[in-house]
Design a protein around this motif. Structure first.
Motif, PDB file in Angstrom:
ATOM      1  N   VAL A 174      10.935   5.246   2.968  1.00  0.00           N
ATOM      2  CA  VAL A 174      10.216   5.521   3.785  1.00  0.00           C
ATOM      3  C   VAL A 174       9.079   5.374   4.704  1.00  0.00           C
ATOM      4  N   PHE A 175       9.678   3.630   4.564  1.00  0.00           N
ATOM      5  CA  PHE A 175       8.527   2.716   4.503  1.00  0.00           C
ATOM      6  C   PHE A 175       9.477   1.846   6.180  1.00  0.00           C
TER       7      PHE A 175
ATOM      8  N   LYS B  33       2.659   8.219   4.225  1.00  0.00           N
ATOM      9  CA  LYS B  33       2.019   9.322   4.018  1.00  0.00           C
ATOM     10  C   LYS B  33       2.570  10.623   4.549  1.00  0.00           C
ATOM     11  N   HIS B  34       2.465  10.938   5.632  1.00  0.00           N
ATOM     12  CA  HIS B  34       3.146  11.895   6.791  1.00  0.00           C
ATOM     13  C   HIS B  34       4.573  12.412   5.776  1.00  0.00           C
ATOM     14  N   LEU B  35       5.670  11.215   6.264  1.00  0.00           N
ATOM     15  CA  LEU B  35       6.847  11.154   5.988  1.00  0.00           C
ATOM     16  C   LEU B  35       6.972  11.325   4.083  1.00  0.00           C
ATOM     17  N   TRP B  36       6.301  10.821   3.492  1.00  0.00           N
ATOM     18  CA  TRP B  36       6.558  11.593   2.107  1.00  0.00           C
ATOM     19  C   TRP B  36       5.927  12.381   1.775  1.00  0.00           C
ATOM     20  N   LEU B  37       4.856  13.024   2.220  1.00  0.00           N
ATOM     21  CA  LEU B  37       4.791  14.049   2.017  1.00  0.00           C
ATOM     22  C   LEU B  37       5.519  15.917   2.586  1.00  0.00           C
ATOM     23  N   ARG B  38       6.576  15.384   4.061  1.00  0.00           N
ATOM     24  CA  ARG B  38       7.108  16.255   3.876  1.00  0.00           C
ATOM     25  C   ARG B  38       8.224  16.610   3.446  1.00  0.00           C
ATOM     26  N   LYS B  39       8.976  15.080   3.438  1.00  0.00           N
ATOM     27  CA  LYS B  39      10.052  14.646   2.446  1.00  0.00           C
ATOM     28  C   LYS B  39       9.556  15.646   0.357  1.00  0.00           C
ATOM     29  N   PHE B  40       8.834  15.236   0.039  1.00  0.00           N
ATOM     30  CA  PHE B  40       8.242  16.092  -0.702  1.00  0.00           C
ATOM     31  C   PHE B  40       8.160  17.388  -0.882  1.00  0.00           C
ATOM     32  N   LYS B  41       7.483  18.040   0.206  1.00  0.00           N
ATOM     33  CA  LYS B  41       7.213  19.141   0.743  1.00  0.00           C
ATOM     34  C   LYS B  41       8.905  19.402   0.868  1.00  0.00           C
ATOM     35  N   ASP B  42       9.651  18.994   0.897  1.00  0.00           N
ATOM     36  CA  ASP B  42      11.184  20.061   1.526  1.00  0.00           C
ATOM     37  C   ASP B  42      11.918  19.461   0.086  1.00  0.00           C
TER      38      ASP B  42
ATOM     39  N   SER C  53       0.973  -1.235   0.286  1.00  0.00           N
ATOM     40  CA  SER C  53       0.070  -0.241  -0.336  1.00  0.00           C
ATOM     41  C   SER C  53       0.944   1.279  -0.276  1.00  0.00           C
ATOM     42  N   VAL C  54       1.790   0.876   0.808  1.00  0.00           N
ATOM     43  CA  VAL C  54       3.051   2.794   1.203  1.00  0.00           C
ATOM     44  C   VAL C  54       3.212   2.680  -0.550  1.00  0.00           C
ATOM     45  N   ALA C  55       4.089   1.370  -0.996  1.00  0.00           N
ATOM     46  CA  ALA C  55       5.003   1.733  -2.332  1.00  0.00           C
ATOM     47  C   ALA C  55       3.938   1.971  -3.310  1.00  0.00           C
ATOM     48  N   ARG C  56       2.654   1.432  -3.665  1.00  0.00           N
ATOM     49  CA  ARG C  56       1.654   2.044  -4.385  1.00  0.00           C
ATOM     50  C   ARG C  56       1.289   3.607  -4.375  1.00  0.00           C
ATOM     51  N   TYR C  57       1.108   4.262  -2.990  1.00  0.00           N
ATOM     52  CA  TYR C  57       0.865   5.693  -2.607  1.00  0.00           C
ATOM     53  C   TYR C  57       1.741   6.187  -3.785  1.00  0.00           C
ATOM     54  N   ILE C  58       3.053   6.248  -2.500  1.00  0.00           N
ATOM     55  CA  ILE C  58       4.721   6.571  -3.219  1.00  0.00           C
ATOM     56  C   ILE C  58       4.790   6.421  -4.907  1.00  0.00           C
ATOM     57  N   SER C  59       4.488   5.817  -5.235  1.00  0.00           N
ATOM     58  CA  SER C  59       4.256   5.433  -7.110  1.00  0.00           C
ATOM     59  C   SER C  59       3.671   6.540  -8.080  1.00  0.00           C
TER      60      SER C  59
END
Length: 178
Positions: free
Chosen positions: A44-45, A76-85, A26-32
């Motif tokens: 991230v996971f 999701k939280h970690l990815w969004l933070r990383k993506f924003k940065d 699920s995490v891989a699908r979301y980040i993809s």
């Protein structure tokens, strides 16, 4: 979770393997979907697993759903933070603005084509309501409807015509982005 701390190393390993198997896809699908790579999803996971373990060790949290949902939320939280940065620090030198504008024009033209399938009166009604921000009471008078309720029903019917056209062609949201 308190059992996680008291568990043997082998039991913890089995728990993490089970969590990896159940939650990582699920995490891989979301980040993809969010434009990330498989390696970024793994990073991230793994960070999410560390956070999960640290919170379990301290005993300061309780999961209201299940571990899989909790790990997905952390990821999701970690990815969004990383993506924003990453967005804040990415250079704009290499961006082809003409290509971006062409893509936007193409998707806008495609959307306008499907809106036009509903007919001119529907296009005018939808444009006045959504684009010109004309209140439905004024739109009812402008388009000759008997009242606000009639205008609301007609707007709904127009949107349904567009939805039906899109459904018949089996289009998805992504079809409008390219």
């Amino acid at each position: 979770m308190n059992n996680l701390i008291r568990a043997t190393a082998a039991d913890r390993e089995q728990l993490f393997i089970a969590l990896y198997k159940s939650a990582f896809p699920s995490v891989a699908r979301y980040i993809s979907k969010m434009g990330g790579s498989f390696d970024e999803a793994k990073d991230v996971f793994q960070d999410a697993l560390v956070i999960y373990y640290e919170k379990a060790a301290v005993g300061t949290f309780s999961i209201k759903t299940n571990e899989k949902a909790y790990l997905l939320g952390i990821s999701k939280h970690l990815w969004l933070r990383k993506f924003k940065d990453n967005v804040l620090h990415s250079p704009i030198d290499g961006i082809d603005l003409a290509a971006v504008a062409d893509e936007e024009d193409y998707s806008e033209n495609k959307l306008m084509h499907y809106l036009a399938t509903a007919g001119k009166k529907c296009m005018d009604l939808l444009r006045s309501f959504y684009y010109d921000r004309v209140p439905l009471g004024d739109a009812a008078t402008l388009f000759g409807f008997s009242g606000v309720r009639s205008a609301t029903v007609q707007k709904y019917k127009c949107l349904e015509k567009v939805r039906e056209t899109i459904k018949q062609k089996s289009l998805t949201y992504e079809d409008f982005l390219i």
